[in-house]
Write a protein that holds these residues in place. Structure first.
Motif, mmCIF file in Angstrom:
data_model
loop_
_atom_site.group_PDB
_atom_site.id
_atom_site.type_symbol
_atom_site.label_atom_id
_atom_site.label_comp_id
_atom_site.label_asym_id
_atom_site.label_seq_id
_atom_site.Cartn_x
_atom_site.Cartn_y
_atom_site.Cartn_z
ATOM 1 N N VAL A 38 1.148 -1.452 -0.026
ATOM 2 C CA VAL A 38 0.398 0.545 0.347
ATOM 3 C C VAL A 38 1.104 1.209 0.188
ATOM 4 O O VAL A 38 1.706 1.361 0.830
ATOM 5 C CB VAL A 38 -1.250 -0.257 1.330
ATOM 6 C CG1 VAL A 38 -1.835 1.548 0.842
ATOM 7 C CG2 VAL A 38 -1.859 -1.255 0.746
ATOM 8 N N MET A 39 0.935 1.928 -0.654
ATOM 9 C CA MET A 39 1.705 3.574 -1.165
ATOM 10 C C MET A 39 0.730 4.814 -0.989
ATOM 11 O O MET A 39 -0.755 4.402 -1.627
ATOM 12 C CB MET A 39 2.286 3.151 -2.538
ATOM 13 C CG MET A 39 3.703 2.130 -2.140
ATOM 14 S SD MET A 39 4.425 2.007 -3.721
ATOM 15 C CE MET A 39 5.873 3.285 -2.581
ATOM 16 N N GLY A 40 0.974 5.535 -1.288
ATOM 17 C CA GLY A 40 0.602 6.772 -1.109
ATOM 18 C C GLY A 40 1.592 8.162 -0.902
ATOM 19 O O GLY A 40 2.421 8.206 0.390
ATOM 20 N N PRO A 41 0.722 9.526 -1.209
ATOM 21 C CA PRO A 41 1.756 10.519 -0.630
ATOM 22 C C PRO A 41 1.447 10.433 1.313
ATOM 23 O O PRO A 41 0.846 9.964 1.926
ATOM 24 C CB PRO A 41 1.165 11.520 -1.297
ATOM 25 C CG PRO A 41 0.309 11.076 -2.286
ATOM 26 C CD PRO A 41 0.092 10.057 -2.046
ATOM 27 N N SER A 42 2.442 11.200 1.255
ATOM 28 C CA SER A 42 1.973 11.771 2.382
ATOM 29 C C SER A 42 0.503 11.898 3.330
ATOM 30 O O SER A 42 0.221 12.805 2.232
ATOM 31 C CB SER A 42 3.337 12.682 3.024
ATOM 32 O OG SER A 42 2.874 12.956 5.179
ATOM 33 N N GLY A 43 0.239 11.370 4.198
ATOM 34 C CA GLY A 43 -1.481 12.030 4.724
ATOM 35 C C GLY A 43 -1.961 10.967 4.122
ATOM 36 O O GLY A 43 -3.147 11.587 3.361
ATOM 37 N N SER A 44 -1.814 10.502 2.637
ATOM 38 C CA SER A 44 -2.738 9.645 1.649
ATOM 39 C C SER A 44 -3.572 7.692 2.928
ATOM 40 O O SER A 44 -5.300 8.504 2.172
ATOM 41 C CB SER A 44 -1.707 8.867 0.541
ATOM 42 O OG SER A 44 -1.403 7.992 1.340
ATOM 43 N N GLY A 45 -3.490 8.324 3.705
ATOM 44 C CA GLY A 45 -4.238 7.302 4.660
ATOM 45 C C GLY A 45 -4.049 5.979 5.123
ATOM 46 O O GLY A 45 -4.375 5.540 5.463
ATOM 47 N N LYS A 46 -2.207 5.807 4.318
ATOM 48 C CA LYS A 46 -2.616 4.351 3.452
ATOM 49 C C LYS A 46 -1.778 3.910 5.654
ATOM 50 O O LYS A 46 -2.127 2.489 5.621
ATOM 51 C CB LYS A 46 -0.840 4.286 3.102
ATOM 52 C CG LYS A 46 0.241 5.056 3.733
ATOM 53 C CD LYS A 46 1.068 4.931 2.776
ATOM 54 C CE LYS A 46 2.696 5.727 3.526
ATOM 55 N NZ LYS A 46 2.520 7.404 3.280
ATOM 56 N N SER A 47 -1.761 4.418 6.582
ATOM 57 C CA SER A 47 -1.332 4.470 8.098
ATOM 58 C C SER A 47 -2.482 3.720 8.630
ATOM 59 O O SER A 47 -2.655 3.149 8.651
ATOM 60 C CB SER A 47 -0.675 4.931 8.402
ATOM 61 O OG SER A 47 0.911 4.958 7.999
ATOM 62 N N THR A 48 -3.583 5.307 8.312
ATOM 63 C CA THR A 48 -5.368 4.272 8.404
ATOM 64 C C THR A 48 -5.882 3.363 8.525
ATOM 65 O O THR A 48 -6.432 2.699 8.612
ATOM 66 C CB THR A 48 -5.879 5.289 8.417
ATOM 67 O OG1 THR A 48 -5.001 6.761 9.232
ATOM 68 C CG2 THR A 48 -7.070 5.745 9.027
ATOM 69 N N LEU A 49 -5.833 3.082 6.523
ATOM 70 C CA LEU A 49 -6.226 1.798 6.565
ATOM 71 C C LEU A 49 -5.665 0.128 7.336
ATOM 72 O O LEU A 49 -6.239 -0.285 7.286
ATOM 73 C CB LEU A 49 -5.431 2.306 4.846
ATOM 74 C CG LEU A 49 -6.471 0.768 4.249
ATOM 75 C CD1 LEU A 49 -6.125 1.496 2.534
ATOM 76 C CD2 LEU A 49 -5.703 -0.426 3.748
ATOM 77 N N LEU A 50 -4.570 0.491 7.421
ATOM 78 C CA LEU A 50 -3.775 -0.632 7.944
ATOM 79 C C LEU A 50 -4.153 -0.923 9.475
ATOM 80 O O LEU A 50 -4.540 -1.844 9.606
ATOM 81 C CB LEU A 50 -1.986 -0.326 8.118
ATOM 82 C CG LEU A 50 -1.268 -1.257 8.057
ATOM 83 C CD1 LEU A 50 -1.209 -2.080 6.803
ATOM 84 C CD2 LEU A 50 0.375 -1.033 8.494
ATOM 85 N N GLN A 51 -4.104 0.372 10.301
ATOM 86 C CA GLN A 51 -4.803 0.061 11.396
ATOM 87 C C GLN A 51 -6.671 -0.337 11.186
ATOM 88 O O GLN A 51 -6.372 -0.878 12.701
ATOM 89 C CB GLN A 51 -4.744 1.396 12.154
ATOM 90 C CG GLN A 51 -3.589 1.795 12.643
ATOM 91 C CD GLN A 51 -3.016 3.511 12.436
ATOM 92 O OE1 GLN A 51 -3.692 4.536 12.331
ATOM 93 N NE2 GLN A 51 -2.189 3.385 12.743
ATOM 94 N N CYS A 52 -6.803 0.403 10.817
ATOM 95 C CA CYS A 52 -8.910 0.232 10.753
ATOM 96 C C CYS A 52 -8.502 -1.541 10.088
ATOM 97 O O CYS A 52 -8.834 -2.710 10.636
ATOM 98 C CB CYS A 52 -9.400 0.979 9.631
ATOM 99 S SG CYS A 52 -9.558 2.551 10.261
#
Length: 242
Positions: A38-52
């Motif tokens: 999962v990739m994306g610019p900073s603030g794209s939501g990738k860490s939130t996606l992982l946490q959810c």
């Protein structure tokens, strides 16, 4: 929901304070026995996606299904048990206890669950990451790459349905990173382990079967059979459009 998926996110939205929307109606599945970056610019939501997806954070709306279980239907205790037994975590920081040996660190999740660690199972987990001979060594006696391998063995000891990795090579040099990425690739190919990895590194993403791109909390396409060059080009295009 697809029964061949280890994880499904269905219409997942996550709001934070001050009107911040980290995820915006995301629907995506992660196939069993596959490796997704999962990739994306900073603030794209990738860490939130992982946490959810991993049950570490509950979405504001939508559903998350892991190993056939709808997380919204689980209370805090059952969710904790699911995370403990069916979900593995690997992070950029190794999070090993310095006073414990590799073998003791790997067995820690079992001990915390009130189970006496099966020494053979622990040894098998260390052998799977190529560290059978380092079982008695403490973290200070191992390289960064070896410590990350121990953390992967620890994540695998409960035989999880899915392994989530958040920038697992972020603290490693290029050569050591490749060793860890080859290990993750081998776990998928030989043991059908499902892996979902957040990364900012195009080379790391090229080890995956599929790369999912996020921007502004939404999915902006994906790439199958990626190469580092294709991933880097797609990221440049994505950043230019944001």
């Amino acid at each position: 929901m697809n029964t061949t998926h280890a994880v499904d996110l269905i219409g997942v939205t996550k709001h934070y304070a001050h009107g911040v929307t980290a995820l915006d109606d995301v629907t995506i599945g992660f196939g069993a026995g596959t490796f997704t970056a999962v990739m994306g610019p900073s603030g794209s939501g990738k860490s939130t996606l992982l946490q959810c997806a991993a049950g570490l954070d509950r979405p504001s709306a939508g559903r998350v299904v892991v190993d056939g279980r709808d997380l919204a239907a689980l209370g805090d205790r059952k969710l904790t048990l699911l995370r403990r037994d069916r979900i593995g975590f690997v992070f950029q920081s190794f999070n090993l206890l310095p006073s414990l040996t590799a073998e003791q660190n790997v067995g820690l999740p079992l001990r915390l669950a009130g189970r006496r660690p099966d020494r053979e199972l622990v040894r098998q987990s260390l052998a799977a990451v190529g560290l059978a001979e380092r079982a008695g060594h403490r973290p200070a006696e191992m390289s960064g790459g070896q410590q990350q391998r121990v953390s992967i063995a620890r994540a695998l000891v409960t035989r999880p349905a899915v392994l989530f990795a958040d920038e697992p090579t972020g603290a490693l040099d290029a050569n050591t990173s490749r060793d860890v990425l080859r290990l993750l690739r081998t776990l998928v190919d030989r043991q059908a382990q499902t892996i979902v990895m957040v990364t900012h590194d195009a080379v790391a993403a090229s080890y995956a079967d599929r790369v999912v791109f996020l921007a502004d909390g939404r999915v902006f396409g994906e790439l199958h059979e990626p190469t580092a060059e294709l991933v880097a080009t797609r990221m440049l295009q994505l950043e230019a459009s944001c």
